[in-house]
Design a protein around this motif. Structure first.
Motif, short mmCIF file in Angstrom:
data_model
loop_
_atom_site.label_atom_id
_atom_site.label_comp_id
_atom_site.label_asym_id
_atom_site.label_seq_id
_atom_site.Cartn_x
_atom_site.Cartn_y
_atom_site.Cartn_z
N ARG A 99 32.93 39.38 77.28
CA ARG A 99 33.65 38.31 76.57
C ARG A 99 33.36 38.33 75.09
NH1 ARG A 99 33.42 32.69 79.88
NH2 ARG A 99 34.31 32.07 77.89
N ALA A 100 32.19 38.85 74.70
CA ALA A 100 31.82 38.90 73.29
C ALA A 100 32.20 40.22 72.62
CB ALA A 100 30.30 38.67 73.15
N TYR A 101 32.63 41.21 73.42
CA TYR A 101 32.92 42.54 72.87
C TYR A 101 34.10 42.49 71.92
CZ TYR A 101 33.67 47.59 72.79
OH TYR A 101 33.82 48.89 72.39
N ARG A 102 33.98 43.18 70.78
CA ARG A 102 35.01 43.14 69.75
C ARG A 102 35.93 44.36 69.80
NH1 ARG A 102 34.03 39.45 65.78
NH2 ARG A 102 35.05 40.72 64.18
N GLY A 103 35.85 45.10 70.89
CA GLY A 103 36.78 46.20 71.11
C GLY A 103 37.67 45.88 72.30
N ALA A 104 38.52 46.84 72.69
CA ALA A 104 39.41 46.64 73.82
C ALA A 104 38.70 47.02 75.12
CB ALA A 104 40.67 47.47 73.65
N VAL A 105 39.07 46.32 76.19
CA VAL A 105 38.48 46.57 77.50
C VAL A 105 39.59 46.64 78.54
CG1 VAL A 105 36.89 45.73 79.27
CG2 VAL A 105 36.38 45.31 76.86
N LEU A 106 39.58 47.70 79.37
CA LEU A 106 40.50 47.83 80.49
C LEU A 106 39.66 47.96 81.76
CD1 LEU A 106 43.33 48.17 81.70
CD2 LEU A 106 43.20 50.61 81.15
N ILE A 107 39.83 47.02 82.68
CA ILE A 107 38.95 46.93 83.85
C ILE A 107 39.75 47.04 85.14
CG2 ILE A 107 37.23 45.52 85.04
CD1 ILE A 107 36.88 43.97 82.43
N VAL A 108 39.32 47.93 86.02
CA VAL A 108 39.82 47.97 87.39
C VAL A 108 38.83 47.23 88.27
CG1 VAL A 108 40.21 49.45 89.40
CG2 VAL A 108 41.14 50.11 87.18
N SER A 109 39.31 46.23 89.01
CA SER A 109 38.40 45.47 89.88
C SER A 109 39.18 44.74 90.96
CB SER A 109 37.60 44.46 89.06
OG SER A 109 36.73 43.71 89.88
N HIS A 110 38.55 44.63 92.13
CA HIS A 110 39.07 43.79 93.21
C HIS A 110 38.32 42.47 93.28
CE1 HIS A 110 41.48 47.08 94.71
NE2 HIS A 110 40.43 47.84 94.89
N ASP A 111 37.37 42.28 92.38
CA ASP A 111 36.51 41.10 92.40
C ASP A 111 37.17 39.98 91.59
OD1 ASP A 111 34.50 39.20 92.17
OD2 ASP A 111 32.90 40.68 91.96
N ASP A 112 37.92 39.13 92.27
CA ASP A 112 38.66 38.07 91.58
C ASP A 112 37.75 37.11 90.85
OD1 ASP A 112 41.16 39.03 92.32
OD2 ASP A 112 41.19 37.89 94.19
N ALA A 113 36.61 36.77 91.46
CA ALA A 113 35.69 35.83 90.81
C ALA A 113 35.20 36.39 89.49
CB ALA A 113 34.52 35.54 91.74
N PHE A 114 34.93 37.68 89.44
CA PHE A 114 34.49 38.35 88.20
C PHE A 114 35.61 38.33 87.16
CE2 PHE A 114 34.49 42.60 86.05
CZ PHE A 114 33.45 42.36 85.18
N LEU A 115 36.82 38.72 87.55
CA LEU A 115 37.93 38.77 86.61
C LEU A 115 38.28 37.39 86.07
CD1 LEU A 115 40.31 41.33 88.36
CD2 LEU A 115 38.79 41.74 86.43
N ASP A 116 38.17 36.37 86.92
CA ASP A 116 38.53 35.01 86.49
C ASP A 116 37.64 34.52 85.36
OD1 ASP A 116 40.55 34.90 88.34
OD2 ASP A 116 39.41 33.75 89.83
N ARG A 117 36.46 35.08 85.22
CA ARG A 117 35.51 34.61 84.20
C ARG A 117 35.65 35.32 82.86
NH1 ARG A 117 29.87 35.41 87.01
NH2 ARG A 117 29.14 34.38 85.11
N LEU A 118 36.55 36.31 82.78
CA LEU A 118 36.60 37.16 81.58
C LEU A 118 37.60 36.70 80.53
CD1 LEU A 118 36.35 40.74 83.15
CD2 LEU A 118 34.57 39.46 81.94
N ASP A 119 38.31 35.60 80.79
CA ASP A 119 39.33 35.16 79.84
C ASP A 119 40.27 36.31 79.49
OD1 ASP A 119 38.22 32.63 79.84
OD2 ASP A 119 37.01 33.00 78.06
N LEU A 120 40.90 36.88 80.50
CA LEU A 120 41.74 38.06 80.31
C LEU A 120 42.97 37.73 79.48
CD1 LEU A 120 41.63 39.38 83.98
CD2 LEU A 120 40.49 40.42 82.01
N ASP A 121 43.39 38.72 78.68
CA ASP A 121 44.64 38.59 77.93
C ASP A 121 45.83 39.02 78.77
OD1 ASP A 121 43.66 37.90 75.10
OD2 ASP A 121 42.45 39.67 75.59
N LEU A 122 45.59 39.91 79.74
CA LEU A 122 46.69 40.46 80.53
C LEU A 122 46.15 41.02 81.84
CD1 LEU A 122 49.70 41.48 80.67
CD2 LEU A 122 48.89 43.58 79.57
#
Length: 551
Positions: free
Chosen positions: A515-538
């Motif tokens: 969440r603090a990283y100032r670069g781009a991040v592309l994540i593959v995951s089936h862990d919905d609880a993890f993804l929900d916490r990342l404030d995803l843009d897309l």
């Protein structure tokens, strides 16, 4: 907290210890019990959870102590996908009675077939019902494991354990690499589980289905009556109370120290006054001597009293301090790649539209296993500084793309890409953790390199152990440290199922870092609880038709 009675426990541990051949102590004098319901076993990476399961299963022999079980113990077979020629019926554990029933119904009356069947005349119907639980058709019974996806193989193996009716079942991270549909089917199986089930997992949704939560911490096992969320709330409240008690105990200790010092000052003042009076002979010598003796007795009593109070306060402070956990936490501080919000980083193209990853955006890529998510990451990495790459929507590692399906294109606009693959297989298992990191950062001084590794809790003997001997979480931290030592820092970080094999505290640290990283991040995951916490843009999904779309 609750503790199952040994009289009603399925698994009892009595002063259980285990030491690895290299002298590393995994468990030391562990005592406790697991009840007959569903228990989620949690603890930090390296706490010994997987080792404990192997000891309960009988795969390892204790160095000392005992493990007592109330019945047969079943475990999820290791390396399910390696024996690709094995029949699904074998994976279910029903091949022998199934083949015997089929032989008898075909007219073969060999007595050996009747012995093999026993009372299992309905085995085919029961096996087909188990396949339905795993989401597979009845004709899969005679297919091979190689025709299953990894997730399907896991579900079939678990369904087989249920079918055979083992009284005690142990599952170690069963949701790793399962897609959403497979996770949902596993959850349904767990909800209706009969018998004792002990599950090691970081999957919060799965842990919520447990009757009890057991924690392996500080070489002790404690059991809480309730699912993970209730245990976590209890632990947080207990730790808050412990910290407040420690503060209060510290204040009481300072007070007793101050009172002891004040008492010593008073005693010293009295002694000087008495000495002066004796020198000036203001009182007869015999009276002065009597007063001196009385003063010494009084001073002794006072010193004993204030000393005892200070010692009691110190003991209370020490006891309060022991209740407060002082766990090491991984300090993940991602480098600043200095990516502006206008910087074009990468593009992902479906057959109908495209999506641009721009600036420090966080994007998730989801979809069923075999849809081609990992392949898309790998081809995006390979595209380098902007050469478009065509990617089949089915993973070529498992099957060929079918005709008429859409194809996906990936295009990177930077060659500064960091990649952490799902299997973390870019490490040299024979080399130490330090040697692996030194290989990707040859110009970083050794002292600084060791300091950076220490921030990832890879220090001392752990830094010198071969990577192949590390736990899954330790291996992940070594790989992540290597990624973060890149110079210059990556503009784009690709992560494939990063929460596999991570304890929940490390997942928390990873969430904060991303969440603090100032670069781009592309994540593959089936862990919905993890993804929900990342404030995803897309969030993008490769759907059942192989098309890329917004989820």
């Amino acid at each position: 907290m609750s503790h199952p009675s040994p009289l009603h426990s399925a698994v009892v541990l009595d002063r259980l210890s285990f030491t690895w051949p290299d002298g590393t102590i995994a468990l030391d004098g562990l005592s406790g019990a697991f009840g007959s319901g569903r228990t989620g076993l949690v603890g930090r990476n390296g706490a010994g959870k997987s080792t404990l399961l192997r000891l309960i299963a009988g795969e390892l022999e204790p160095t000392s102590g005992l493990v007592t079980t109330s019945g047969e113990v079943a475990t999820l077979p290791q390396q399910l996908t390696l024996d690709v020629d094995r029949r699904v019926a074998e994976l279910l554990g029903v091949a022998v009675p199934l083949d015997a029933v089929r032989a008898i119904t075909s007219g073969d009356v060999d007595p050996a077939h009747f012995d093999a069947v026993g009372d299992d005349w309905d085995i085919e119907a029961r096996a087909e019902a188990s396949l339905a639980e795993a989401g597979l058709a009845p004709d899969f019974l005679d297919r091979t494991v190689g025709e299953l996806s990894g997730g399907e193989a896991v579900l079939v193996a678990i369904a087989g354990i249920r079918l055979r009716g083992a009284p005690i079942t142990l599952l170690d991270e069963p949701t790793n690499n399962l897609d959403r549909e497979a996770r949902a089917r596993l959850s349904d199986m767990v909800r209706g589980w009969k018998g004792t089930l002990i599950v090691v997992s970081h999957d919060l949704a799965l842990l919520e289905l447990m009757d009890d939560t057991a924690e392996l911490y500080g070489r002790t096992l404690s059991v809480f009556g309730g699912p993970y969320s209730e245990w976590r709330a209890w632990l947080d409240a207990e730790q808050d109370a412990a910290k407040q008690a420690e503060v209060a105990a510290a204040q009481a200790l300072r007070k007793e120290k101050r009172q002891r010092i004040e008492a010593e000052v008073k005693l010293a003042h009295r002694a000087r006054t008495a000495k002066k009076a004796e020198i000036e002979k203001r009182v007869p010598k015999i009276i002065a001597h009597g007063r001196k003796m009385a003063a010494e007795v009084s001073a002794g009593k006072l010193r004993t009293e204030v000393g005892a109070k200070e010692e009691a306060a110190r003991a209370a402070h020490d006891a309060a301090g022991r209740r407060v956990r002082s766990d090491d936490s991984m300090k993940i501080e991602l480098p600043d790649p200095e990516v502006s919000r206008a910087r074009r980083i990468a593009e992902l193209h479906g057959s109908e539209r495209s999506w641009l990853i721009q600036g420090p955006e966080r994007v998730a890529l989801i979809g069923r296993n075999g849809a081609g998510k990992t392949t898309l990451l790998e081809r995006l990495l390979a595209s380098g500084a902007g050469e478009p790459t065509v990617v089949p929507t089915t993973d070529p590692a498992t099957e060929s793309p079918s005709g008429g399906r859409p194809v996906l294109r990936a295009e990177a606009h930077t060659d500064r890409i960091g990649y952490l693959p799902q299997r973390v297989d870019g490490l040299d298992d024979r080399a130490s953790a330090f040697q692996n990191i030194a290989a990707v950062a040859p110009h970083v001084p050794e002292k600084e390199l060791r300091n950076r590794l220490a921030r990832f809790l890879i220090r001392g003997a752990t830094a010198e152990r071969p990577v192949g001997a590390l736990s899954g979480g330790e291996r992940f931290r070594v790989a992540l440290a290597g990624l973060l030592l890149a110079d210059p820092a990556p503009h784009l970080v690709l992560l494939d199922e990063p929460t596999n094999n991570l304890d929940l505290d490390t997942v928390d640290q990873l969430v904060e870092a991303l969440r603090a990283y100032r670069g781009a991040v592309l994540i593959v995951s089936h862990d919905d609880a993890f993804l929900d916490r990342l404030d995803l843009d897309l969030t993008l999904e490769i759907d059942a038709d192989g098309e890329l779309r917004e989820a």
